[in-house]
Design an enzyme around this catalytic site. Structure first.
Site, PDB file in Angstrom:
ATOM      1  N   GLY A  44      53.161  17.176  38.736  1.00  0.00           N
ATOM      2  CA  GLY A  44      53.023  17.209  40.586  1.00  0.00           C
ATOM      3  C   GLY A  44      51.802  16.191  40.666  1.00  0.00           C
ATOM      4  N   GLN A  49      44.987  13.736  45.997  1.00  0.00           N
ATOM      5  CA  GLN A  49      44.562  13.662  44.598  1.00  0.00           C
ATOM      6  C   GLN A  49      44.336  11.942  44.588  1.00  0.00           C
ATOM      7  OE1 GLN A  49      47.414  16.479  42.729  1.00  0.00           O
ATOM      8  NE2 GLN A  49      45.644  16.435  41.454  1.00  0.00           N
ATOM      9  N   CYS A  91      45.383  20.683  36.100  1.00  0.00           N
ATOM     10  CA  CYS A  91      45.281  19.808  37.332  1.00  0.00           C
ATOM     11  C   CYS A  91      44.880  18.411  36.829  1.00  0.00           C
ATOM     12  CB  CYS A  91      44.366  20.384  38.419  1.00  0.00           C
ATOM     13  SG  CYS A  91      44.084  19.363  39.798  1.00  0.00           S
ATOM     14  N   LEU A  92      45.635  17.412  37.177  1.00  0.00           N
ATOM     15  CA  LEU A  92      45.215  15.984  36.961  1.00  0.00           C
ATOM     16  C   LEU A  92      43.732  15.756  37.615  1.00  0.00           C
ATOM     17  CD1 LEU A  92      48.727  14.413  37.446  1.00  0.00           C
ATOM     18  CD2 LEU A  92      47.761  14.997  35.390  1.00  0.00           C
ATOM     19  N   HIS A 133      50.901  25.264  43.657  1.00  0.00           N
ATOM     20  CA  HIS A 133      49.778  24.222  43.406  1.00  0.00           C
ATOM     21  C   HIS A 133      49.448  23.020  44.294  1.00  0.00           C
ATOM     22  CE1 HIS A 133      47.113  22.780  39.983  1.00  0.00           C
ATOM     23  NE2 HIS A 133      47.313  21.691  40.676  1.00  0.00           N
ATOM     24  N   GLU A 134      50.729  22.352  44.299  1.00  0.00           N
ATOM     25  CA  GLU A 134      50.414  21.003  45.024  1.00  0.00           C
ATOM     26  C   GLU A 134      50.203  21.310  46.772  1.00  0.00           C
ATOM     27  OE1 GLU A 134      49.718  18.528  43.589  1.00  0.00           O
ATOM     28  OE2 GLU A 134      50.757  19.491  41.772  1.00  0.00           O
ATOM     29  N   HIS A 137      46.621  22.160  47.083  1.00  0.00           N
ATOM     30  CA  HIS A 137      45.919  20.903  47.233  1.00  0.00           C
ATOM     31  C   HIS A 137      45.525  20.328  48.717  1.00  0.00           C
ATOM     32  CE1 HIS A 137      44.432  19.639  43.410  1.00  0.00           C
ATOM     33  NE2 HIS A 137      45.692  19.664  42.831  1.00  0.00           N
TER      34      HIS A 137
HETATM   35 ZN    ZN Z   1      46.326  19.783  40.780  1.00  0.00          ZN
END
Ligand code: ZN
Length: 194
Positions: A44, A49, A91-92, A133-134, A137
């Site tokens: 995701g 991000q 997380c990226l 999670h997204e 963000h």
């Molecule tokens: Zn993340």
């Protein structure tokens, strides 16, 4: 190729705005977000991000370009949270850092897809967790904010390394100033959120 920004880049704490317009450029950005997500081996990715202030995230729970389903969520709203589940998250924007996060097990999401069709979906398991999670963000919330104190202590050193690295890159001139970042976000808000 879109660059995925890492903690503590200020855009990760920016509260995203609802999108009022989808054009060819935004469709290309969404395609590029999927590419960046697959490259980084994620499932995701939220718009902030990739340094964009828009209420938009993409998910493919297989993490693979040629399998699963590519899902785009625009202006998502969560409701009807039920149950609780603990699971490991990463997380990226904090590569290599992980921790156990407790979240509702099931949620309902209302959103729009890229063609403007409404999405009404009840999700649980990996998809339900990825959506939450997204969605976080887009509110400027990261998974590390939701860790227990003992889990936070486990990753404290790694998180500090990200902070030091960010400061070093900023001193070296490879990260724009907060004013430049704010101007960039304002530009996208003017184009897509007004
Ligand atoms: Zn993340």
């Amino acid at each position: 190729m879109l660059e995925i920004i890492t903690f503590p880049h200020p855009t990760l704490r920016h509260k995203s705005k609802p999108i009022t317009k989808v054009d060819a450029e935004l469709k290309q950005i969404v395609a590029d977000m999927f590419e960046a997500m697959y490259q980084a081996k994620g499932i995701g990715l939220a718009a902030n991000q990739v340094n964009l202030p828009l209420q938009l995230f993409v998910i493919n729970t297989t993490g693979k370009k040629d399998s699963g389903e590519e899902q785009v969520f625009i202006n998502p709203v969560l409701s009807a949270a039920k149950g609780a589940a603990d699971a490991d998250e990463g997380c990226l924007s904090l590569p290599g850092v992980g921790g156990i996060v407790s979240r509702p097990e099931t949620i309902h999401v209302s959103a729009y897809d890229l063609q403007g069709n409404p999405i009404e979906m009840t999700a649980k398991g990996l998809l339900g967790r990825a959506i939450q999670h997204e969605f976080d963000h887009l509110q400027g919330v990261m998974f590390i904010d939701r860790l227990s104190d003992s889990e936070k202590r486990l990753i404290q050193e790694e998180v500090e390394t990200f902070e030091l690295d960010f400061e070093a890159r900023r001193k070296a001139g490879s990260i724009p100033s907060n004013e430049q970042i704010a101007a960039h976000l304002k530009d996208f808000e003017t184009r897509y959120c007004s």
